[in-house]
Write an enzyme that holds these catalytic residues in place. Structure first.
Site, PDB file in Angstrom:
ATOM      1  CG  ASP A 169      -1.667   1.242   1.446  1.00 26.34           C
ATOM      2  OD1 ASP A 169      -2.365   1.658   0.509  1.00 26.34           O
ATOM      3  OD2 ASP A 169      -1.562   1.835   2.540  1.00 26.34           O
ATOM      4  CB  ILE A 170       0.759   4.492  -1.567  1.00 30.38           C
ATOM      5  CG1 ILE A 170       1.187   3.786  -2.864  1.00 30.38           C
ATOM      6  CG2 ILE A 170       1.457   5.860  -1.467  1.00 30.38           C
ATOM      7  CD1 ILE A 170       0.853   4.559  -4.121  1.00 30.38           C
ATOM      8  CG  ASP A 171      -1.719   7.577   0.619  1.00 30.81           C
ATOM      9  OD1 ASP A 171      -1.051   8.619   0.594  1.00 30.81           O
ATOM     10  OD2 ASP A 171      -2.336   7.122  -0.366  1.00 30.81           O
ATOM     11  CB  SER A 194      -2.163   2.411  -4.122  1.00 29.71           C
ATOM     12  OG  SER A 194      -2.663   3.651  -3.676  1.00 29.71           O
ATOM     13  N   GLY A 195      -5.177   2.359  -3.373  1.00 28.79           N
ATOM     14  CA  GLY A 195      -6.442   2.911  -3.815  1.00 28.79           C
ATOM     15  C   GLY A 195      -6.251   4.023  -4.818  1.00 28.79           C
TER      16      GLY A 195
END
Length: 258
Positions: free
Chosen positions: A9-11, A43-44
């Site tokens: 994931d990123i954030d 990621s979203g």
């Protein structure tokens, strides 16, 4: 277990609250690649939001838009488009409540109205550019995900659409809107199938509510120390926070780096 692929994931996972990648994370990803393990961003975010990060980390494969699009080294291996009939229903309900929508396509994104404070606040929190304005974008373009801009006390206004959509709150003024049952796990599954890698040989890192299915699906699901509390039951292991060597410590736990 020997793991061959790692999804990130990123954030809150690769980047911290300031949207900065800690240097130790950069080093850990480099060591992971040197060990022959494929790193993939999951990621979203849309693909046009992740390009600078992908270049910084030397990652060229991604599962984005919460699993609606999966691309392996430039080749699209999965894409799930939201039916226009479903979007039409959402557009009508959002208009009734005067809530702004943002349509996310594969290559660009547009709001259906200009100058919405919640759009400005939420999108700028990602440190990306604001969308253009095109209320008719959904009629002639493929939409893979939407943002619905409202506050949490208004979520129940959209309960009538729960057979068509999955709603995931990521900001006080914004929800991700996915096709019903959509998740990062769908894009992950398609990529693993493309690469002929068993699910058991995959690991995934996340911190948010949209990471539940991903962590549960992966052979080893790792939650960051700064994760949303509701994510923790879906993880096999909880590492330290993003700013406290969380990626490195998780990869060490998996036996992938020293």
């Amino acid at each position: 277990m020997t793991y061959k692929i790692a999804f990130f994931d990123i954030d809150g996972t690769l980047v911290n609250e300031e949207k900065v990648v800690p240097q130790d994370t950069i080093d850990a990803i480099r060591e992971l690649k040197a060990a022959g393990v494929e790193p993939v961003i999951a990621s979203g975010r849309a693909p046009y939001f992740i390009k600078p990060l992908a270049e910084l980390l030397g990652i060229d494969s991604f599962v984005c838009l919460n699993g609606a699009l999966a691309v392996y080294r430039g080749k699209t291996v999965y894409k799930r488009v939201i039916p226009r009939t479903s979007i039409e229903t959402l557009v009508a309900l959002a208009e009734q409540h005067q809530h702004t929508l943002v349509y996310e396509g594969e290559h660009d994104f547009f709001a259906n109205r200009a100058d919405c404070p919640l759009v400005t606040e939420s999108v700028l929190s990602l440190k990306v550019e604001l969308p253009g304005t095109d209320s008719e974008f959904w009629r002639t373009n493929e939409v893979l995900q939407l943002f619905l801009h409202c506050e949490s006390h208004e979520d129940a206004l959209y309960d009538a659409l729960l057979d068509d959509f999955t709603f995931i709150r990521w900001h006080r003024g914004a929800l991700d809107v996915l096709p019903y049952g959509g998740s990062k796990a769908q894009g992950m599954e398609a990529m693993l199938r493309e690469l002929d890698i068993p699910v058991a040989e995959s690991i995934a890192f996340g911190d948010g509510l949209n990471d539940k299915e991903m962590l549960r699906f992966a052979g080893l699901g790792i939650a960051m120390g700064n994760s949303h509390p509701e994510l923790l039951p879906f993880a096999d292991y909880v590492t330290t926070s993003v700013d406290d060597r969380g990626i490195r410590n998780g990869l060490k736990h998996a036996g992938l780096i020293a």
